[in-house]
Design a protein around this motif. Structure first.
Motif, PDB file in Angstrom:
ATOM      1  N   LEU A 175       0.843  -1.206   0.000  1.00  0.00           N
ATOM      2  CA  LEU A 175       0.000   0.000   0.000  1.00  0.00           C
ATOM      3  C   LEU A 175       0.881   1.260   0.000  1.00  0.00           C
ATOM      4  CD1 LEU A 175      -2.815   1.263   0.075  1.00  0.00           C
ATOM      5  CD2 LEU A 175      -2.844   0.953   2.562  1.00  0.00           C
ATOM      6  N   LEU A 209      -7.715   1.788  -3.008  1.00  0.00           N
ATOM      7  CA  LEU A 209      -6.316   1.455  -3.319  1.00  0.00           C
ATOM      8  C   LEU A 209      -5.861   0.251  -2.493  1.00  0.00           C
ATOM      9  CD1 LEU A 209      -4.580   3.138  -5.273  1.00  0.00           C
ATOM     10  CD2 LEU A 209      -3.627   4.336  -3.306  1.00  0.00           C
ATOM     11  N   ALA A 210      -6.291   0.216  -1.231  1.00  0.00           N
ATOM     12  CA  ALA A 210      -5.915  -0.903  -0.354  1.00  0.00           C
ATOM     13  C   ALA A 210      -6.500  -2.216  -0.874  1.00  0.00           C
ATOM     14  CB  ALA A 210      -6.382  -0.625   1.075  1.00  0.00           C
ATOM     15  N   VAL A 232      -4.407  -3.391  -3.879  1.00  0.00           N
ATOM     16  CA  VAL A 232      -3.095  -4.020  -3.633  1.00  0.00           C
ATOM     17  C   VAL A 232      -3.243  -5.367  -2.935  1.00  0.00           C
ATOM     18  CG1 VAL A 232      -1.889  -1.800  -3.534  1.00  0.00           C
ATOM     19  CG2 VAL A 232      -2.591  -2.921  -1.386  1.00  0.00           C
TER      20      VAL A 232
END
Ligand code: NAD
Length: 489
Positions: free
Chosen positions: A71, A187-188, A191
């Motif tokens: 991240l 975004l977390a 990933v």
């Protein structure tokens, strides 16, 4: 129109109800934000609980660290875009939001380094055949509530420690700054974080109140105003769960006669005009020893007048707009009180206008001189670009004035006398003391306040302790038959 969707488990969740995200530089609505219902909050807490029990608490620290580092990589790669979004949303200047994104990655990496090093202790007992040790356990589901002034940076002070310790989270950003938090949580997921580790619900104080009273929450971490902090602490007390509070401040920045003024004066500027004063650590009370008072007052008046106020996305801009209308109105009202109570306006004193400033929520960098301790501008957090300068006679006077507010977040001390610096460090009511520097932060250094500025620490190893509890284990490896009716002490 951009829509900030909530993140609940693996889903990006929209809503029938939205509120506007307004760009404070242009005055335009640039996005809408999906508002959580109570059912959304229930679902987010349930997703966090399910993930905590089934997955995250069993995930080895090295794996949690791998995801946190991934991240961090993603945030760094995307820093320019994230900073641009944050600046669009809250008007903070682009060089500050860019730095904040890199600091977010730095914090993630620091706590990734901690994730597989959360040790207990072995404890020698005064009993034969007994082995005693401790482990640090995550609490479970953490509610993280953040303010509008630095949504991602405030989150970055909480989330990495919470995750490293093995908690899952439900984040509730401010209704005046939600967009980037939703983006960050997405975004977390991208990933590879397991769905449910990081959930986001949007909304105002009513949503925050519902979340902090929720029976599925095990710990609360809050950053925001002191009044809100008290209400949240009351909710936590009713359910007997731990809470950490990062609240407001009226921090003293203290310049002694012997200070290096070439450093101290820019330090005073950094303390109040960086981020247009919309920072909890604002050095909004400048205490200046009488021998250099006039010189410092004049210099700050001149420097305030030269600050480049304007488009927060222009890299040359030094001060952007105020982030939202309620805050803008509040700052102007308190400036008026300062004038009415007899403070002298040395610079600024009202809205900033002209050219591009006319569209946005701009306030002039303002310096009030000859402020006395009893004035409201010397006691209340203004959270804007408004400096109150107070004179003091000697060390004892400086300490007395510095401690004479209800707050205790940070303090700055400018002196070349090392003994004096240590005496001040010993005497100031503050969670952080900066000596010959101001507004300096590091991932390794703990941060937090005392008095009405809150309790609990963020960043640094101390933060891990906030997000874990100590479990003591006693193990009898003797063959002794012990009396069942006698307590084993
Ligand atoms: P605020 O207290 O109004 O709101 C903060 C958050 O709490 C928002 O998400 C809001 O929706 C939520 N909230 C409001 N009422 C609530 C309730 N009853 N229950 C649960 N949640 C509730 O603060 P703000 O205006 O967003 O931010 C400015 C304040 O934050 C200032 O006082 C500033 O000093 C403080 N702050 C402190 C730090 C720190 O680290 N000490 C950092 C940044 C800001």
């Amino acid at each position: 129109m951009n829509v900030a969707r909530m993140v609940i488990g693996a889903d990006l969740v929209d809503s029938d109800v939205h509120f506007d995200a307004v760009n404070p530089f242009t005055g335009e609505t640039w996005a809408t934000v999906a508002q959580a219902t109570t059912a959304d909050v229930d679902a987010a807490v349930a997703a966090a609980r399910e993930c905590f029990v089934s997955t995250w608490r069993k995930t080895p620290g090295v794996e949690r660290a791998r995801l946190m580092n991934a991240l961090a990589d993603a945030v760094e790669k995307d820093a320019a875009r994230l900073a641009d979004l944050e600046t669009t949303d809250n008007g903070k200047i682009i060089r500050e939001t860019t730095t904040q994104m890199h600091f977010t990655a730095r914090n993630l990496r620091f706590f990734a380094g901690c994730a597989d090093k959360i040790y207990g202790r072995t404890i020698p007992l005064d009993k034969p055949g007994m082995f005693d040790y401790t482990v640090r356990e995550p609490y479970g589901v953490a509610a993280l509530i953040t303010p509008w002034n630095s949504p991602i940076a405030a989150l970055a002070n909480k989330l990495p420690a919470a995750l490293a310790a093995g908690n899952t989270v439900v984040v509730k950003p401010s209704e005046h700054g939600s967009y980037t938090t939703c983006d960050f949580a997405k975004l977390a997921l991208d990933v590879g974080f397991p769905p449910g580790v990081i959930n986001v619900v949007n909304g105002d104080g009513a949503v925050g109140d519902y979340l902090t009273r929720h029976p599925g929450i095990d710990i609360i971490s809050f950053t925001g105003g002191s009044g809100t902090g008290s209400r949240i602490a009351a909710n936590a007390a009713i359910r007997t769960i731990p809470v950490t509070l990062e609240l407001g401040g009226k921090s003293p920045n203290i310049i002694f006669d012997d200070a290096n003024l070439d450093k101290a004066i820019p330090g005073a500027v950094a303390g109040i005009f960086a981020a247009a004063g919309q920072t909890c650590v604002a050095g909004s009370r400048l205490l200046v020893q009488q021998g250099v008072y006039d010189q410092v007052l004049t210099a700050l008046g001149e420097l305030a007048g030269r600050i480049k106020v304007g488009d927060p996305k222009n890299p040359a801009t030094e001060m952007g707009p105020i982030a939202n209308r309620p805050q803008y109105d509040r700052i102007l009202a308190l400036m008026e009180v300062g004038r009415e109570q007899g403070a002298t306006v040395v610079a600024g004193g009202g809205p900033a206008s002209g050219g591009e400033l006319n569209r946005g929520l701009f306030i002039e960098p303002t310096v009030f001189g000859h402020v006395t301790e009893d004035m409201r501008i010397a006691q209340e957090e203004i959270f804007g670009p408004v400096l109150s300068i107070l004179p003091f006679t000697d060390e004892a006077d400086a300490i007395r004035i510095a401690n004479a507010t209800e707050f205790g977040l940070v303090a700055g001390v400018w002196t070349q006398n090392i003994s004096r610096a240590h005496r001040l460090i010993d005497s100031l009511d503050a969670g952080v003391v900066w000596v010959n520097t101001y507004r300096s932060n590091a991932a390794q250094a703990p941060f937090g306040g005392v008095k009405r500025s809150g309790y609990g620490r963020e960043r640094g190893e101390d933060a891990i302790e906030e997000y874990t509890y100590v479990k003591n284990v006693m193990l009898d490896y003797s063959d002794l038959e012990r009396d069942p009716f006698q307590v084993k002490i």
